[in-house]
Design an enzyme around this catalytic site. Structure first.
Site, short mmCIF file in Angstrom:
data_model
loop_
_atom_site.label_atom_id
_atom_site.label_comp_id
_atom_site.label_asym_id
_atom_site.label_seq_id
_atom_site.Cartn_x
_atom_site.Cartn_y
_atom_site.Cartn_z
N ASP A 486 41.38 35.56 43.41
CA ASP A 486 42.17 36.45 42.81
C ASP A 486 42.77 35.81 41.76
O ASP A 486 42.88 34.65 41.83
CB ASP A 486 43.01 37.35 44.18
CG ASP A 486 44.05 36.45 43.71
OD1 ASP A 486 44.34 34.99 43.85
OD2 ASP A 486 45.46 37.47 45.10
N GLU A 529 42.57 42.41 42.74
CA GLU A 529 42.57 41.89 41.79
C GLU A 529 41.64 40.76 42.51
O GLU A 529 41.86 39.61 42.39
CB GLU A 529 43.36 41.19 40.79
CG GLU A 529 44.54 40.43 41.68
CD GLU A 529 46.08 41.52 42.56
OE1 GLU A 529 46.84 41.30 42.29
OE2 GLU A 529 45.40 42.35 42.36
#
Length: 619
Positions: A486, A529
């Site tokens: 991420d 994310e």
């Protein structure tokens, strides 16, 4: 005028029909004759062929069985004579034993000479000591000679012996032989025992082999006028012992020997040499094989009664020719009958044809007459009269129908064209709807499986593909790796630049990840994310190399903004396992997520392996 045209039209029809019909009716008689003649010939030929085959086969079978029965009778007679000779010697051995026990050996020569006188086929009978010395014999032949090496003496010392045919050895020069064929004997020998079981001697005899031929002559003599057959006797090897002079010593065909070995009796058709020449003649052969007795084993002779096949099957062939000739005569008679029947059948039909040629529908007197020659002609003449009467009415109706038919066809054609136009429009609309439906289905499937922002696979689709990859890895035994990564400090990006830039950053990350990975690698957005990658057939070093390349590629390709660039960094966790049936995708992703957490705890912008976490925990 109209009526005249109608009459002419009808006259043309009937005249044409009459012209067409006159020719078949004129030739119908000939065709019937040909048809029935052909049927008669075919039927008679088939019937004659079947009947002649059945009769011929039955006659052949009867002839063959006759020869087989004669061969069986000869075999039985030879077996009976052999057993009688064995019985003679057994009785003589018992008497000789008693005489020797009572010291009356002087009566043994008398007993042996009496046996030879009673059955002249004895060439020699002798009493032999246990050591093999001839004590006494008929006509004192071989008296004092040592026969201990002779097979009949050695075998008879153990028990009763019946020996196969062989050439004379010791007696060849001592016996008269008026023929040019060497003397051959059959040996019969029995042991003599004392009351305590001790061997006292052996009583042996040589039988002239011609004795078998005399049996055959005596048995075949009453049948020779009918059978004209020959006797052939072969030993267990198939060598002819008795038969036509030129054939003695030759071997019978292997196929005949095999048949005689498999069956105790039977019949075959086989080729054999007729004499000294090698010329082969087809024979019908009835055969039988000598059987063993309880007291001694026979020598498996084959008794054959043969007759030239041409002579044996001559009555059957004559019967076939007679049946064929009879069938031919019957066919001619039946064809003559068919010719007369055809003439009687076609006569009224030809007369009706002549009447049809002169038919005038307006004159009832010219109509076909009602006939009653036979039921079919009566029905036909009545039907034709009614047909002519109805034909006038049908012609009028047909003319009216012709006038309206063209208009009706044009109207129906227009209706069909309109219907076809509507049908084509309907097909085009349905095809357009089908293509639109297929497009919507594909769009819906893409929406369900794809992340709306990044265009990557969504979490649901990722897990579907992942479970399939785990099953493939279990079957193939290959490693499976996962990368969880991420964006570092992504909250700061949103807070500093706004959510619009944050969305652009996620799209930028997705694009870079797609470029950095292989086409076969599965990459998906599984959270805000957070992204996941699945690497099939990839071990931990390979997965680490891919994750490092991905991290470096993202770091070195910042996101361009209106006022500068935004450099992004990721943390990645790598996990690999060699799955078995108990492993699943959730376990692999859990390991990768733990490695991702460790990468963030270690300072971010780095790659961490789950195996390193395990090693640290074990240390």
């Amino acid at each position: 005028m109209a009526r005249e045209r109608q009459r002419q039209r009808l006259g043309q029809i009937t005249s044409t029909n009459g012209a067409i019909a006159i020719k078949p009716f004129n030739t119908l008689k000939s065709r019937l004759i040909l048809l029935f003649g052909g049927l008669i010939l075919v039927t008679t030929a088939i019937g004659t062929w079947l009947a002649s085959n059945l009769a011929v086969e039955e006659l052949r079978k009867s002839t063959s069985q006759n020869l087989q029965e004669v061969a069986v009778q000869l075999r039985d007679k030879i077996e009976i004579d052999l057993h009688e000779r064995y019985s003679d010697l057994s009785i003589a051995a018992a008497i000789a034993s008693q005489s020797i026990e009572d010291d009356q050996s002087v009566s043994v020569p008398t007993l042996l000479n009496a046996l030879q006188d009673a059955f002249p086929s004895y060439a020699w009978i002798g009493l032999v000591s246990p050591e093999g010395t001839v004590i006494t014999s008929t006509d004192n032949l071989l008296q004092g000679a040592n026969v201990s090496e002779r097979p009949w003496f050695r075998e008879a010392s153990k028990g009763p012996f019946l020996g196969d045919a062989h050439l004379a050895v010791l007696l060849e020069s001592k016996l008269d032989n008026p023929s040019s064929v060497p003397l051959r004997f059959v040996d019969v020998a029995v042991p003599l025992y004392r009351d305590n079981g001790e061997l006292m001697g052996v009583l042996g005899a040589h039988l002239y082999l011609d004795w078998v031929a005399s049996i055959g002559q005596s048995l075949l003599a009453p049948l020779q006028e009918r059978l004209q057959a020959e006797l052939v006797v072969a030993d267990h090897k198939g060598t002819i012992l008795i038969g036509p002079t030129d054939s003695i010593g030759q071997a019978i065909p292997d196929s005949l020997a095999d048949a005689a070995s498999r069956n105790p009796s039977g019949y075959v058709t086989n080729s054999m040499t007729a004499g000294a020449s090698d010329e082969q003649t087809e024979y019908l052969i009835g055969f039988s094989r000598l059987r063993d007795r309880e007291e001694y084993a026979s020598f498996n002779w084959r008794v054959l009664v043969r007759q030239p096949a041409e002579e044996a099957f001559a009555p059957a062939n004559n019967l076939r020719h007679t049946l064929i000739a009879t069938g031919f005569v019957v066919s001619l008679l039946l064809i003559l009958f068919a010719s007369l029947a055809a003439r009687w059948t076609t006569r009224p039909l030809i007369k009706m044809t002549e009447e049809a040629r002169n038919l005038d529908p307006d004159q009832p007197s010219t109509l076909i007459k009602q006939r009653d020659d036979y039921e079919e002609v009566k029905t036909l003449s009545s039907t034709l009269r009614n047909l002519i009467l109805n034909l006038t009415e049908k012609t009028q109706a047909m003319n009216e129908l012709n006038r309206t038919l063209e208009y009706r066809v044009e109207e129906r054609t227009r209706e069909l064209e309109n219907t076809n136009t509507l049908l084509e429009d309907e097909i085009i609309q349905r095809d357009a709807m089908r293509r639109e439906r297929e497009t919507l289905i594909r769009q819906l499937e893409e929406t369900v499986r794809t992340d709306a922002l990044t265009g990557l696979k969504n979490r649901r689709h990722y897990f579907e593909l992942g479970r399939t990859a785990v099953k493939k890895a279990v079957r193939s035994g290959a490693p499976l790796s996962a990368i969880m990564f991420d964006a570092d400090h992504f909250k700061k990006v949103n807070d500093t630049h706004g959510h619009g830039v944050g969305d652009k950053a996620l799209v930028h990350l997705s694009k870079l990840a797609t470029e950095a990975l292989r086409d076969i690698d599965i990459v998906a957005r599984v959270g805000g994310e957070e992204f996941a990658v699945l690497l099939e057939n990839t071990d931990e070093p390979g997965a680490e190399e891919v994750a490092e390349r991905l991290r470096s590629f993202i770091e070195n390709n910042p996101l361009p903004l209106e006022s500068g660039h935004l450099t992004l960094a990721i943390s990645a966790g790598v996990a690999t396992f060699w799955p078995d049936k108990s492993d699943n995708l959730d376990t692999l992703l859990l390991y990768a997520d733990r490695a991702l957490y460790q990468a963030k705890a270690g300072g971010r912008n780095r790659v961490c392996l789950y195996s390193s976490i395990q090693k640290t925990a074990n240390d």
